[in-house]
Design a protein around this motif. Structure first.
Motif, short mmCIF file in Angstrom:
data_model
loop_
_atom_site.label_atom_id
_atom_site.label_comp_id
_atom_site.label_asym_id
_atom_site.label_seq_id
_atom_site.Cartn_x
_atom_site.Cartn_y
_atom_site.Cartn_z
N PRO A 1 -13.03 5.23 -6.77
CA PRO A 1 -13.12 4.37 -6.28
C PRO A 1 -13.67 3.65 -5.69
CG PRO A 1 -11.87 6.04 -6.76
CD PRO A 1 -13.38 6.42 -6.08
N LEU A 2 -12.63 2.13 -5.39
CA LEU A 2 -13.30 1.34 -4.51
C LEU A 2 -12.88 0.93 -3.92
CD1 LEU A 2 -11.99 -1.59 -7.56
CD2 LEU A 2 -14.20 -1.37 -7.29
N ARG A 3 -13.56 0.46 -2.73
CA ARG A 3 -13.43 0.53 -1.15
C ARG A 3 -12.26 -0.53 -0.93
NH1 ARG A 3 -18.71 -0.01 -1.77
NH2 ARG A 3 -20.35 0.94 -0.87
N THR A 4 -11.22 0.08 0.20
CA THR A 4 -9.94 -0.69 0.20
C THR A 4 -10.13 -2.44 0.17
OG1 THR A 4 -9.53 0.43 1.92
CG2 THR A 4 -8.30 -1.20 1.83
N HIS A 5 -11.12 -3.15 0.46
CA HIS A 5 -11.04 -4.20 0.68
C HIS A 5 -11.25 -5.01 -0.54
CE1 HIS A 5 -12.72 -8.34 1.61
NE2 HIS A 5 -13.76 -8.33 0.88
N ASP A 6 -12.56 -4.03 -1.48
CA ASP A 6 -13.23 -4.34 -3.45
C ASP A 6 -11.28 -4.34 -4.06
OD1 ASP A 6 -15.49 -4.91 -2.34
OD2 ASP A 6 -16.14 -3.16 -2.51
N ALA A 7 -11.03 -3.27 -3.28
CA ALA A 7 -10.03 -3.46 -4.41
C ALA A 7 -8.49 -4.18 -4.15
CB ALA A 7 -9.17 -1.85 -4.26
N TYR A 8 -8.55 -4.42 -2.59
CA TYR A 8 -7.56 -5.94 -2.46
C TYR A 8 -7.78 -6.93 -3.23
CZ TYR A 8 -4.00 -8.34 -0.08
OH TYR A 8 -3.54 -8.71 0.86
N SER A 9 -9.39 -7.32 -3.12
CA SER A 9 -10.02 -8.44 -3.91
C SER A 9 -9.45 -8.71 -5.30
CB SER A 9 -11.32 -8.95 -3.27
OG SER A 9 -11.03 -9.26 -2.22
N LEU A 10 -9.58 -7.89 -6.17
CA LEU A 10 -9.52 -6.81 -7.01
C LEU A 10 -8.53 -7.64 -7.55
CD1 LEU A 10 -10.93 -6.67 -9.87
CD2 LEU A 10 -10.79 -4.08 -9.76
N VAL A 11 -7.06 -7.07 -7.03
CA VAL A 11 -5.69 -7.55 -7.25
C VAL A 11 -5.21 -8.87 -6.89
CG1 VAL A 11 -3.32 -7.13 -6.92
CG2 VAL A 11 -4.76 -5.28 -6.94
N VAL A 12 -5.53 -9.33 -5.79
CA VAL A 12 -5.61 -10.89 -5.23
C VAL A 12 -6.01 -12.00 -5.33
CG1 VAL A 12 -5.39 -12.11 -3.44
CG2 VAL A 12 -4.37 -9.59 -3.35
N SER A 13 -7.44 -11.97 -6.38
CA SER A 13 -8.11 -13.06 -6.09
C SER A 13 -7.49 -13.40 -8.19
CB SER A 13 -9.89 -12.32 -6.24
OG SER A 13 -9.81 -12.71 -4.03
N PRO A 14 -8.04 -12.60 -8.42
CA PRO A 14 -7.93 -13.48 -10.09
C PRO A 14 -6.58 -13.92 -10.20
CG PRO A 14 -9.12 -11.26 -9.72
CD PRO A 14 -8.46 -11.90 -8.95
N LEU A 15 -6.06 -13.08 -9.97
CA LEU A 15 -4.13 -13.42 -9.79
C LEU A 15 -4.00 -15.00 -9.54
CD1 LEU A 15 -1.64 -9.85 -9.68
CD2 LEU A 15 -2.33 -11.65 -11.87
N GLY A 16 -4.32 -14.90 -8.24
CA GLY A 16 -4.46 -16.22 -7.58
C GLY A 16 -4.77 -17.18 -7.91
#
Length: 260
Positions: free
Chosen positions: A189-204
């Protein structure tokens, strides 16, 4: 994410083996490396292929190690090198001797030349190669030949094998070339920071903003930080949000708890 893992793959002295469960991102990681190296080639000026190059092969899709013997990697690799312009002969090279000599010739043509061979879905290939070879001779003839090119080129050529956890079982076997391929690179599974960015950055980038960070963590908890599941859920979230009218005045569309 996966920057550390990518750096270990690209490192000439880094590990030769990548392992992890299905749908955790092994193929995506190898494809990413191939894509970045292709971009470097396209950006390079002058004629011919020089500098860093990467060749990606899905061994399972090609049937190598299953319907076809491991040695069938050589004509396929020769064809791929020919298509990439790395071995510029009139027709693709086919034998082990021809292909390895062609690779070494290209590497020796410029000190800056490096070649990564990215071999995906390698479990059955390694299993078949472990028992291949002439009677009385140890297994792994293809892997040994690839490692010989690595040594002769001072690691400017590197083969990387990706597969399931079965790849690890060879590490416990003594006197095999697999045991000397460096510590395997686990993909989970992705690291916490990378997983968070994968959600927030593209949607942003699409104009969506979460009402609060807790909603992102809730989504990640449901998807268990797995990149493929994050993408599936976020894709459906975007499809759902696209049915909503754009707010007036124009601004970011807020993702709320009931949306998630």
């Amino acid at each position: 994410g996966r920057n550390d893992e990518r750096a270990r793959i690209e490192n000439p002295t880094g590990s030769m083996f990548v392992y992890g469960g299905r749908q955790l991102g092994k193929s995506a990681l190898l494809r990413r490396v191939e894509h970045l190296y292709t971009d470097l080639q396209l950006a390079a000026s002058g004629s011919g292929v020089n500098g860093k190059a990467a060749i990606y092969i899905d061994l399972k899709a090609a049937g190598i190690g299953e319907a076809q013997k491991p040695a069938q990697l050589w004509p396929l690799l020769g064809e791929r090198l020919h298509q990439a312009g790395i071995i510029a002969t009139k027709s693709p090279l086919r034998s082990e001797r021809e292909v390895t000599a062609g690779v070494l010739s290209w590497l020796n043509s410029a000190e800056s030349n490096q070649l990564l061979l990215l071999l995906d879905e390698a479990d059955n290939f390694l299993t078949a190669d472990s028992t291949a070879g002439d009677a009385g001779v140890g297994g792994f003839p293809v892997l040994n030949a690839l490692k010989a090119v690595m040594e002769q080129s001072h690691r400017r050529f590197k083969a990387v094998f990706a597969g399931l956890h079965q790849v690890q079982r060879f590490f416990d076997a003594s006197n095999t070339p697999v045991a000397h391929g460096g510590d395997a690179i686990p993909i989970g599974p992705l690291r916490t920071h990378d997983a968070y960015s994968l959600v927030v950055s593209p949607l942003g980038a699409l104009g969506y903003q979460f009402e609060n960070p807790e909603l992102v963590w809730r989504l990640l908890l449901v998807t268990n930080y797995q990149a493929s599941l994050v993408q599936i859920v976020c894709d459906e979230l975007v499809r759902y949000l696209q049915k909503r009218p754009i707010p007036e005045p124009a601004g970011p569309m807020v993702v709320k708890a009931e949306d998630v």
